[in-house]
Design a protein around this motif. Sequence first.
Motif, PDB file in Angstrom:
ATOM      1  N   ALA A   1      74.016  33.222  66.130  1.00 43.20           N
ATOM      2  CA  ALA A   1      73.383  32.001  66.025  1.00 43.20           C
ATOM      3  C   ALA A   1      74.495  30.962  66.009  1.00 43.20           C
ATOM      4  O   ALA A   1      74.458  29.857  66.599  1.00 43.20           O
ATOM      5  CB  ALA A   1      72.636  32.048  64.619  1.00 43.20           C
ATOM      6  N   TYR A   2      75.676  31.196  65.272  1.00 48.43           N
ATOM      7  CA  TYR A   2      76.620  30.093  65.142  1.00 48.43           C
ATOM      8  C   TYR A   2      77.261  30.028  66.567  1.00 48.43           C
ATOM      9  O   TYR A   2      77.451  28.826  66.967  1.00 48.43           O
ATOM     10  CB  TYR A   2      77.683  30.611  64.287  1.00 48.43           C
ATOM     11  N   CYS A   3      77.605  30.927  67.275  1.00 49.29           N
ATOM     12  CA  CYS A   3      78.354  30.783  68.546  1.00 49.29           C
ATOM     13  C   CYS A   3      77.190  30.219  69.573  1.00 49.29           C
ATOM     14  O   CYS A   3      77.499  29.292  70.639  1.00 49.29           O
ATOM     15  CB  CYS A   3      78.767  32.339  69.019  1.00 49.29           C
ATOM     16  N   ASN A   4      76.200  30.676  69.596  1.00 46.24           N
ATOM     17  CA  ASN A   4      75.174  30.206  70.396  1.00 46.24           C
ATOM     18  C   ASN A   4      74.809  28.805  70.297  1.00 46.24           C
ATOM     19  O   ASN A   4      74.482  28.057  71.559  1.00 46.24           O
ATOM     20  CB  ASN A   4      73.894  30.799  70.238  1.00 46.24           C
ATOM     21  N   LEU A   5      74.668  28.197  69.049  1.00 44.50           N
ATOM     22  CA  LEU A   5      74.691  26.592  69.144  1.00 44.50           C
ATOM     23  C   LEU A   5      75.878  25.813  69.228  1.00 44.50           C
ATOM     24  O   LEU A   5      75.595  24.732  69.733  1.00 44.50           O
ATOM     25  CB  LEU A   5      74.291  26.541  67.445  1.00 44.50           C
ATOM     26  N   THR A   6      77.030  26.363  68.890  1.00 48.24           N
ATOM     27  CA  THR A   6      78.110  25.642  68.875  1.00 48.24           C
ATOM     28  C   THR A   6      79.024  25.698  70.113  1.00 48.24           C
ATOM     29  O   THR A   6      79.841  24.833  70.742  1.00 48.24           O
ATOM     30  CB  THR A   6      79.157  26.162  67.867  1.00 48.24           C
ATOM     31  N   GLY A   7      78.792  26.770  70.861  1.00 47.75           N
ATOM     32  CA  GLY A   7      79.293  27.152  72.161  1.00 47.75           C
ATOM     33  C   GLY A   7      80.678  27.710  72.175  1.00 47.75           C
ATOM     34  O   GLY A   7      81.561  27.932  72.849  1.00 47.75           O
ATOM     35  N   MET A   8      80.940  28.081  70.830  1.00 52.89           N
ATOM     36  CA  MET A   8      82.264  28.762  70.326  1.00 52.89           C
ATOM     37  C   MET A   8      82.279  30.237  71.015  1.00 52.89           C
ATOM     38  O   MET A   8      81.325  30.858  71.054  1.00 52.89           O
ATOM     39  CB  MET A   8      82.159  28.833  68.809  1.00 52.89           C
ATOM     40  N   GLN A   9      83.430  30.825  71.466  1.00 54.57           N
ATOM     41  CA  GLN A   9      83.577  31.849  71.937  1.00 54.57           C
ATOM     42  C   GLN A   9      83.402  32.807  70.738  1.00 54.57           C
ATOM     43  O   GLN A   9      83.838  32.954  69.612  1.00 54.57           O
ATOM     44  CB  GLN A   9      85.025  32.184  72.479  1.00 54.57           C
ATOM     45  N   ASN A  10      82.450  34.008  71.093  1.00 53.19           N
ATOM     46  CA  ASN A  10      82.119  34.909  70.115  1.00 53.19           C
ATOM     47  C   ASN A  10      83.198  36.221  70.142  1.00 53.19           C
ATOM     48  O   ASN A  10      83.086  36.865  71.338  1.00 53.19           O
ATOM     49  CB  ASN A  10      80.820  35.572  70.438  1.00 53.19           C
ATOM     50  N   LEU A  11      84.049  36.115  68.999  1.00 56.53           N
ATOM     51  CA  LEU A  11      85.187  37.370  69.257  1.00 56.53           C
ATOM     52  C   LEU A  11      84.610  38.823  68.437  1.00 56.53           C
ATOM     53  O   LEU A  11      85.469  39.207  68.057  1.00 56.53           O
ATOM     54  CB  LEU A  11      86.244  36.714  68.154  1.00 56.53           C
ATOM     55  N   GLY A  12      83.349  38.331  67.885  1.00 53.64           N
ATOM     56  CA  GLY A  12      82.718  39.716  67.411  1.00 53.64           C
ATOM     57  C   GLY A  12      82.979  39.924  65.732  1.00 53.64           C
ATOM     58  O   GLY A  12      83.683  39.170  65.043  1.00 53.64           O
ATOM     59  N   ILE A  13      82.506  41.009  65.455  1.00 54.78           N
ATOM     60  CA  ILE A  13      82.518  41.598  64.104  1.00 54.78           C
ATOM     61  C   ILE A  13      83.670  42.363  63.899  1.00 54.78           C
ATOM     62  O   ILE A  13      83.990  43.432  64.607  1.00 54.78           O
ATOM     63  CB  ILE A  13      81.292  42.338  63.638  1.00 54.78           C
ATOM     64  N   GLN A  14      84.687  42.152  62.932  1.00 55.62           N
ATOM     65  CA  GLN A  14      85.690  43.096  62.710  1.00 55.62           C
ATOM     66  C   GLN A  14      85.830  43.492  61.303  1.00 55.62           C
ATOM     67  O   GLN A  14      85.642  42.917  60.402  1.00 55.62           O
ATOM     68  CB  GLN A  14      87.027  42.095  62.839  1.00 55.62           C
ATOM     69  N   LEU A  15      86.187  44.693  61.264  1.00 56.44           N
ATOM     70  CA  LEU A  15      86.421  45.421  59.870  1.00 56.44           C
ATOM     71  C   LEU A  15      87.599  45.140  59.104  1.00 56.44           C
ATOM     72  O   LEU A  15      88.733  45.240  59.945  1.00 56.44           O
ATOM     73  CB  LEU A  15      86.021  47.010  60.087  1.00 56.44           C
ATOM     74  N   ASN A  16      87.579  45.062  57.909  1.00 56.57           N
ATOM     75  CA  ASN A  16      88.678  44.591  57.270  1.00 56.57           C
ATOM     76  C   ASN A  16      88.507  45.202  55.455  1.00 56.57           C
ATOM     77  O   ASN A  16      87.788  44.596  54.913  1.00 56.57           O
ATOM     78  CB  ASN A  16      89.244  43.556  57.182  1.00 56.57           C
ATOM     79  N   ASP A  17      89.366  46.177  55.256  1.00 62.40           N
ATOM     80  CA  ASP A  17      89.065  46.577  54.034  1.00 62.40           C
ATOM     81  C   ASP A  17      90.360  46.281  52.811  1.00 62.40           C
ATOM     82  O   ASP A  17      90.286  46.775  51.922  1.00 62.40           O
ATOM     83  CB  ASP A  17      89.255  48.465  53.856  1.00 62.40           C
ATOM     84  N   THR A  18      90.979  45.196  53.366  1.00 60.68           N
ATOM     85  CA  THR A  18      92.062  44.795  52.495  1.00 60.68           C
ATOM     86  C   THR A  18      91.685  43.559  51.731  1.00 60.68           C
ATOM     87  O   THR A  18      92.557  42.797  51.151  1.00 60.68           O
ATOM     88  CB  THR A  18      93.467  44.475  53.318  1.00 60.68           C
TER      89      THR A  18
ATOM     90  N   THR B   1      76.191  20.939  64.110  1.00 56.28           N
ATOM     91  CA  THR B   1      75.820  22.202  64.800  1.00 56.28           C
ATOM     92  C   THR B   1      76.316  23.449  64.031  1.00 56.28           C
ATOM     93  O   THR B   1      75.596  24.345  64.282  1.00 56.28           O
ATOM     94  CB  THR B   1      76.364  21.956  66.250  1.00 56.28           C
ATOM     95  N   MET B   2      77.754  23.132  63.504  1.00 61.50           N
ATOM     96  CA  MET B   2      78.018  24.439  63.121  1.00 61.50           C
ATOM     97  C   MET B   2      77.244  24.880  61.983  1.00 61.50           C
ATOM     98  O   MET B   2      77.067  26.024  61.693  1.00 61.50           O
ATOM     99  CB  MET B   2      79.347  23.949  62.245  1.00 61.50           C
ATOM    100  N   VAL B   3      76.779  23.873  60.937  1.00 59.00           N
ATOM    101  CA  VAL B   3      75.886  24.146  59.635  1.00 59.00           C
ATOM    102  C   VAL B   3      74.648  24.790  60.168  1.00 59.00           C
ATOM    103  O   VAL B   3      74.037  25.830  59.639  1.00 59.00           O
ATOM    104  CB  VAL B   3      75.809  22.967  59.048  1.00 59.00           C
ATOM    105  N   ASN B   4      73.884  24.258  61.156  1.00 56.29           N
ATOM    106  CA  ASN B   4      72.590  24.637  61.725  1.00 56.29           C
ATOM    107  C   ASN B   4      72.773  26.021  62.131  1.00 56.29           C
ATOM    108  O   ASN B   4      72.061  27.005  62.251  1.00 56.29           O
ATOM    109  CB  ASN B   4      72.249  23.640  62.832  1.00 56.29           C
ATOM    110  N   GLY B   5      73.995  26.454  62.912  1.00 52.56           N
ATOM    111  CA  GLY B   5      74.165  27.729  63.160  1.00 52.56           C
ATOM    112  C   GLY B   5      74.260  28.764  62.071  1.00 52.56           C
ATOM    113  O   GLY B   5      73.646  29.973  62.137  1.00 52.56           O
ATOM    114  N   ILE B   6      75.022  28.290  61.104  1.00 49.08           N
ATOM    115  CA  ILE B   6      75.082  29.348  60.144  1.00 49.08           C
ATOM    116  C   ILE B   6      73.551  29.455  59.358  1.00 49.08           C
ATOM    117  O   ILE B   6      73.265  30.546  58.754  1.00 49.08           O
ATOM    118  CB  ILE B   6      75.914  28.671  58.999  1.00 49.08           C
ATOM    119  N   VAL B   7      72.927  28.396  58.959  1.00 48.15           N
ATOM    120  CA  VAL B   7      71.510  28.436  58.450  1.00 48.15           C
ATOM    121  C   VAL B   7      70.718  29.215  59.390  1.00 48.15           C
ATOM    122  O   VAL B   7      69.978  30.115  58.842  1.00 48.15           O
ATOM    123  CB  VAL B   7      71.143  27.001  58.220  1.00 48.15           C
ATOM    124  N   GLU B   8      70.788  29.005  60.712  1.00 50.71           N
ATOM    125  CA  GLU B   8      69.804  29.717  61.569  1.00 50.71           C
ATOM    126  C   GLU B   8      70.050  31.132  61.302  1.00 50.71           C
ATOM    127  O   GLU B   8      69.216  31.973  61.531  1.00 50.71           O
ATOM    128  CB  GLU B   8      70.109  29.300  62.978  1.00 50.71           C
TER     129      GLU B   8
END
Length: 295
Positions: free
Chosen positions: A227-244, A280-287
């Motif tokens: 939702a965030y990337c769709n509204l802002t047009g930000m490049q979507n770099l995906g979900i990354q795993l981090n256990d630290t 727009t950033m906020v709307n993306g997070i809330v959406e």
Amino acid sequence: MKKNMIFIVFLLMCTLGIFGCAKKENPDIPQKDSAEEHTQTEKVKIIKEDEIQSGNESEKELEKEPEQESEDPMVAPDVQMPEKKGILIALDPGHQGPNVDMSAQEPNAPGSEIMKTKAAGGTAGSFTGIPEYQLNLDIALMVRDCLTAQGYDVIMTRENNDTAISNAERATLANEAGADISVRIHANGSEDPGVNGALVLIGSAENPYVGGVYDSSYRLAETILNAYCNLTGMQNLGIQLNDTMTGINWSQIPVVILEMGFMTNQQDDTNMADAAYRETMVNGIVEGINAYYGF
């Protein structure tokens, strides 16, 4: 004797007005007959009565005029309150101001012997000069207001830049408050100024501390990032795993870290400083949060 009689008769005739000696009205002054005088008198009387009547009616109108209710500025108009969703969301604006010393160490996870700094200082805008801790707080406060307006309950780990709270304490605060999810707000940095875009960090399914909430955390990360990337047009770099990440490892609820953009990239940095873009950033997070809950 005869002369005396003539004189007496003359006097009598003058008295009777035969010779015009009686008092007459001045012919140069027009005279009013009694009927006209009566009419004029009646007119004056009517006019005076009308004036009196009019005056009385005006007074009555003033008496009858309703008093306008004074508007009390302290009394707010009826506002439709949002229906409560019964969902508590923890928002964690990353970092804090540089005047707060967070250099002490804490366990990276419950019972872990690995120690990490309680909280790092974060990055800053290479082009705008805005510190990350301020950007994170600004966006988190806007998200809070938007969520509460939609009926969510929200708890903030900090509401200013002077709160001394570690990463482990942030997660513990959300746990103890009974929050349903934890959304941590951050911005990224890189030595390569060409790197741009948004991503989300979560713990892996093999993480001994948060592996049990992996599926929920992944779904939350997915709905927010998309939702965030769709509204802002930000490049979507995906979900990354981090256990630290200490703030993830101490969490007992679904938890994500949204890296909103790279403050070392000119486009991302200037975009995130723009007021309209922030909305727009906020709307993306809330959406994204709404999508997670099916709203």
